[in-house]
Design a protein around this motif. Structure first.
Motif, PDB file in Angstrom:
ATOM      1  N   ALA A 209       3.726  19.526  27.553  1.00  0.00           N
ATOM      2  CA  ALA A 209       4.225  18.923  28.894  1.00  0.00           C
ATOM      3  C   ALA A 209       5.722  19.399  29.053  1.00  0.00           C
ATOM      4  O   ALA A 209       6.171  19.671  30.141  1.00  0.00           O
ATOM      5  CB  ALA A 209       3.941  17.345  28.962  1.00  0.00           C
ATOM      6  N   ARG A 210       6.610  19.263  28.006  1.00  0.00           N
ATOM      7  CA  ARG A 210       7.815  19.599  27.832  1.00  0.00           C
ATOM      8  C   ARG A 210       8.273  21.123  28.381  1.00  0.00           C
ATOM      9  O   ARG A 210       8.840  21.373  29.090  1.00  0.00           O
ATOM     10  CB  ARG A 210       8.369  19.370  26.688  1.00  0.00           C
ATOM     11  N   ILE A 211       7.211  21.965  27.700  1.00  0.00           N
ATOM     12  CA  ILE A 211       7.334  23.503  28.042  1.00  0.00           C
ATOM     13  C   ILE A 211       6.945  23.217  29.433  1.00  0.00           C
ATOM     14  O   ILE A 211       7.800  24.224  30.390  1.00  0.00           O
ATOM     15  CB  ILE A 211       6.632  24.171  27.023  1.00  0.00           C
ATOM     16  N   ARG A 212       5.840  23.062  29.848  1.00  0.00           N
ATOM     17  CA  ARG A 212       5.404  23.151  31.072  1.00  0.00           C
ATOM     18  C   ARG A 212       6.429  22.836  32.436  1.00  0.00           C
ATOM     19  O   ARG A 212       6.767  23.350  33.376  1.00  0.00           O
ATOM     20  CB  ARG A 212       4.045  22.371  31.261  1.00  0.00           C
TER      21      ARG A 212
ATOM     22  N   ASP B  17      -3.873   7.878  26.407  1.00  0.00           N
ATOM     23  CA  ASP B  17      -2.388   7.617  26.092  1.00  0.00           C
ATOM     24  C   ASP B  17      -1.708   6.954  27.123  1.00  0.00           C
ATOM     25  O   ASP B  17      -1.489   7.492  28.120  1.00  0.00           O
ATOM     26  CB  ASP B  17      -1.949   8.985  25.803  1.00  0.00           C
ATOM     27  N   PRO B  18      -1.358   5.768  27.034  1.00  0.00           N
ATOM     28  CA  PRO B  18      -0.783   4.719  28.052  1.00  0.00           C
ATOM     29  C   PRO B  18       0.586   5.376  28.445  1.00  0.00           C
ATOM     30  O   PRO B  18       1.070   5.118  29.579  1.00  0.00           O
ATOM     31  CB  PRO B  18      -0.631   3.616  27.601  1.00  0.00           C
TER      32      PRO B  18
ATOM     33  N   LYS C 137       4.882   7.846  31.970  1.00  0.00           N
ATOM     34  CA  LYS C 137       6.350   7.564  31.548  1.00  0.00           C
ATOM     35  C   LYS C 137       6.954   8.644  30.707  1.00  0.00           C
ATOM     36  O   LYS C 137       8.037   8.919  31.315  1.00  0.00           O
ATOM     37  CB  LYS C 137       6.315   6.298  30.542  1.00  0.00           C
ATOM     38  N   VAL C 138       6.314   9.401  30.059  1.00  0.00           N
ATOM     39  CA  VAL C 138       6.846  10.703  29.483  1.00  0.00           C
ATOM     40  C   VAL C 138       7.258  11.623  30.339  1.00  0.00           C
ATOM     41  O   VAL C 138       8.378  12.439  30.329  1.00  0.00           O
ATOM     42  CB  VAL C 138       5.921  11.309  28.447  1.00  0.00           C
ATOM     43  N   LEU C 139       6.162  11.946  31.335  1.00  0.00           N
ATOM     44  CA  LEU C 139       6.471  12.898  32.359  1.00  0.00           C
ATOM     45  C   LEU C 139       7.605  12.528  33.362  1.00  0.00           C
ATOM     46  O   LEU C 139       8.402  13.424  33.597  1.00  0.00           O
ATOM     47  CB  LEU C 139       5.134  13.275  33.205  1.00  0.00           C
ATOM     48  N   ASP C 140       7.819  11.226  33.691  1.00  0.00           N
ATOM     49  CA  ASP C 140       8.713  11.024  34.435  1.00  0.00           C
ATOM     50  C   ASP C 140      10.215  10.999  33.916  1.00  0.00           C
ATOM     51  O   ASP C 140      11.060  11.399  34.399  1.00  0.00           O
ATOM     52  CB  ASP C 140       8.634   9.380  34.663  1.00  0.00           C
ATOM     53  N   GLU C 141      10.228  10.626  32.569  1.00  0.00           N
ATOM     54  CA  GLU C 141      11.371  11.058  31.713  1.00  0.00           C
ATOM     55  C   GLU C 141      11.989  12.429  31.930  1.00  0.00           C
ATOM     56  O   GLU C 141      13.070  12.464  31.607  1.00  0.00           O
ATOM     57  CB  GLU C 141      11.226  10.351  30.466  1.00  0.00           C
ATOM     58  N   LEU C 142      10.690  12.829  31.361  1.00  0.00           N
ATOM     59  CA  LEU C 142      11.007  14.656  31.245  1.00  0.00           C
ATOM     60  C   LEU C 142      11.726  14.858  32.714  1.00  0.00           C
ATOM     61  O   LEU C 142      12.750  15.974  32.795  1.00  0.00           O
ATOM     62  CB  LEU C 142       9.793  15.227  31.102  1.00  0.00           C
ATOM     63  N   ASP C 143      11.014  14.682  33.734  1.00  0.00           N
ATOM     64  CA  ASP C 143      11.332  14.850  35.224  1.00  0.00           C
ATOM     65  C   ASP C 143      12.981  14.596  35.325  1.00  0.00           C
ATOM     66  O   ASP C 143      13.651  15.368  35.864  1.00  0.00           O
ATOM     67  CB  ASP C 143      10.615  14.767  36.198  1.00  0.00           C
ATOM     68  N   GLN C 144      13.052  13.394  34.864  1.00  0.00           N
ATOM     69  CA  GLN C 144      14.532  12.868  35.107  1.00  0.00           C
ATOM     70  C   GLN C 144      15.617  13.787  34.422  1.00  0.00           C
ATOM     71  O   GLN C 144      16.665  14.031  34.743  1.00  0.00           O
ATOM     72  CB  GLN C 144      14.740  11.488  34.780  1.00  0.00           C
TER      73      GLN C 144
END
Lengths: 328, 341
Positions: free
Chosen positions: B46-49, B290-291, B295-302
């Motif tokens: 997800a981070r790389i993407r 994975d709940p 949140k992880v995607l949101d933090e990455l985008d921010q």
């Protein structure tokens, strides 16, 4: 003080530094058990073993690329390229990778190494064992280029090159590997990479001619200067030693003194290092010149086999240039 | 149990590239160890993407010069890097340079680098995707395709007694270069602890006449090889782990060919059945979900939005960066050029 030839002096420097610096390894084609094609690394394998004197597969690109990886990790590789003529398969690694690594990594990944390789003609080697490719490396930002002319300087310059922070191309003039002999101090000393050597000083001021030379051609310059002296023309001879970065101050001081300069090199004339030297002299000492700078060089041809003494800028070709420049 | 055999030096069968995750998300029992790291792998992909999507957008907006996107190939990058220990080294080419963000380089530093701005660690010297980091043990991507492969071998040889290994990525096209031959030849001769991970994006039929595809080329160098499906980071992790273990045991180098499926039509649309992100999501969902995903995607985008905003305002790299670090000390001719307006 022992007398040595250049092969012995370089061997002495390698051995001394390998004892001093555990990061250093010597690598290349037959540098180990055989001791190298010119025996420059003879005896190192016996003393330091497989881990530090490495016989490699026959591939200059592989040797130099692998050496870069060792250097990135923090070792001090000293690859030998058997003849400078064979360096081109590894040229990409030198130009695209080695020369640019410190810069392109913002100083994080300097790749320190000294590439040793024999250069020049006069050994009946023909076109693929006689070339002098120094300008191809001087043109590339990030490299230092050294070419000694005496055993004393060969040892001292090599030790300085090994301790210098930047990658060094160390060109060994093979014609004088054994023909040059001289006193070489035992033990440790360095010859400053930033200083040319005034091999002969002129005392007649503006009646004299400055000759710029290096490597095996230094001796031809000396022979030509001896002949010129017989005809009343004095020469100041500067042995560049480190071709790049250049000791411009010593050159310009001499040209300002004599007003005349002859540049000698084995490499082909066009875009040879002499062209840059002429440009620098013009930029920095134009008002002091009494005559156009002259070049005595190899021809813009491949290096010939049987007629190599015709190709080389030997003393009989340097002398007329010196006299013409003096009498301009 | 040997889960994902790196074969002895003979060409692998090309019938099927190894997979660990089934179409329904079931992870084959042999991959239990890797399955315990599903969420970690997903976060890496997800981070790389997300970072690459952002860099593509910045490139299309004209804010950065270029970006070698690894979208669709993240399974190869993340799975392979997950097989490493902290002391191991990575030699990426430009398209894998984002792996530095899996090893401690921040998105902010990477975006500054892509802009080549005043806060770029490399001070604007080189185009995007050439970031390196000694702290992260990520080496400089090469100047020419495959030019770094022998560096990886030399570095591996140098560290051969330290218990560490080198991971070298390459594009399948680099398997046609002389660098590749030099690297595999030297690695074989020196038994260097290096794992070559070769991305095959499906267009590599011009690059191999060997039986067993690109992996089959390893045979001539005495190296074992394997083929693995790059849409399956679990399988990549398993195969590269096995190759790294061999290297660590002093058994030398390996070549792993990873079949990837990047979008080749100018879009960012990864084929759904070949998407490493979706493969991991299916496996995670099958294992209970994975709940934290949203949140992880949101933090990455921010994080990426902040990084892009910071880069836009960072200003240009200093002129001195042109001259500094050509040599350690500035020689006379560069002093003169640097001083000239």
């Amino acid at each position: 003080m022992p007398e040595m030839n250049m092969v012995q002096a370089i061997n002495d420097a390698l051995r001394l530094e390998m004892r001093r610096d555990a990061r250093m390894v010597v690598m290349g084609e037959d540098v180990g058990k055989v001791g190298g094609v010119f025996r420059v690394t003879q005896g190192l394998w016996d003393e330091f073993g497989d881990d530090r004197v490495i016989d490699t597969p026959l591939s200059e690109g592989g040797i130099l690329g692998t050496a870069i990886g060792m250097a990135l990790y923090g070792m001090l590789p000293v690859p030998e390229i058997q003849f400078a003529d064979f360096i081109y398969p590894g040229y990409d690694q030198i130009v695209s990778e080695l020369a640019k690594l410190r810069w392109r990594s913002g100083g994080e990944y300097p790749a320190k190494m000294v590439i040793r390789t024999p250069v020049g003609g006069g050994i009946r080697g023909g076109l693929y064992h006689s070339q002098s490719p120094e300008s191809l490396f001087i043109h590339v930002a990030g490299l230092k280029v050294v070419c000694p002319s005496t055993p004393h300087d060969a040892k001292g310059l090599l030790l300085a090159s090994l301790r210098d922070p930047d990658p060094v191309l160390f060109f060994e003039p093979k014609r004088i590997y054994r023909a040059s002999r001289g006193e070489v101090p035992e033990g440790d000393y360095t010859v400053d990479l930033s200083r040319a050597r005034v091999a002969r000083e002129a005392t007649s001021g503006r009646a004299a001619v400055t000759i710029l030379a290096w490597g095996a051609m230094l001796y031809e310059a000396v022979a030509a200067a001896d002949k010129a002296a017989e005809q009343g023309v004095e020469c100041e001879i500067i042995d560049l030693r480190t071709l790049w970065p250049l000791d411009l101050d010593t050159i310009i001081a001499s040209v300002k003194k004599t007003g005349r300069v002859v540049i000698v090199h084995e490499a082909a004339r066009t875009c040879g290092f002499g062209a840059e030297l002429v440009a620098l002299v013009n930029e920095h000492a134009f008002d002091h010149l009494e005559a156009p700078p002259a070049r005595v060089t190899g021809f813009d041809t491949p290096f010939p086999y049987t007629l190599e003494m015709e190709y080389l800028p030997l003393s009989h070709r340097i002398l007329p240039a010196v006299l013409e420049t003096a009498r301009y | 149990m040997q889960v994902a055999a790196v074969s002895p030096p003979e060409p692998p069968s090309t019938d099927a590239f190894l997979r660990a995750v089934g179409d329904d998300g079931t992870v084959a029992p042999a991959f239990a160890a890797e399955a315990a790291r599903l969420v970690e792998l997903w976060r890496g992909v997800a981070r790389i993407r997300r970072t690459s999507q952002r860099l593509v957008a910045l490139q299309r907006e004209g804010k950065i010069g270029s970006h070698a996107s690894p979208i669709g190939e993240e399974g190869a990058l993340v799975g392979a890097v997950a097989a490493l220990a902290e002391g191991d080294w990575v030699f990426p080419s430009a398209r894998e340079a984002l792996v530095s963000t899996l090893r401690g380089v921040t998105a902010e530093a990477y975006v500054h680098h892509a802009f080549g701005d005043a806060r770029d660690p490399l001070e604007g010297r080189v185009p995007p995707d050439h970031l390196c980091s000694r702290a992260a043990r990520v080496a400089p991507p090469p100047g020419t395709l495959g030019g770094h492969l022998t560096h990886a071998v030399g570095c591996a040889w140098a560290m051969r007694n330290d218990g560490a290994v080198v991971l070298a990525f390459l594009d399948g096209a680099a398997a046609s270069t002389g660098h590749f031959h030099d690297a595999l030849n030297f690695a074989g001769v020196f038994r260097a602890p290096v794992v070559f991970v070769c991305r095959n994006d499906g267009r590599r039929e011009v690059d191999a006449a060997t039986e067993g595809g690109l992996a089959g080329k390893a045979v001539g160098y005495g190296l074992p090889s394997a083929q693995v499906d790059g849409s399956d980071a679990v399988a990549v992790l398993a195969v590269v782990s096995e190759a790294a273990s061999r290297a660590r045991r002093g058994e030398g180098a390996s070549l792993v060919e990873v079949l990837t499926s990047p979008p080749l039509d100018g879009t960012l649309d990864v084929p759904v059945d070949r998407d490493p992100l979706l493969t991991l999501e299916r496996a995670i969902d099958r294992a209970g979900g994975d709940p934290s995903r949203a949140k992880v995607l949101d933090e990455l985008d921010q994080e990426l939005a902040r990084a892009a905003a910071a880069a836009v305002g960072a200003g240009v790299a200093p002129r001195s960066s042109i001259f500094d670090n050509v040599y350690r000390e500035l020689p006379g001719h560069l002093r003169a050029q640097k001083g000239r307006p």
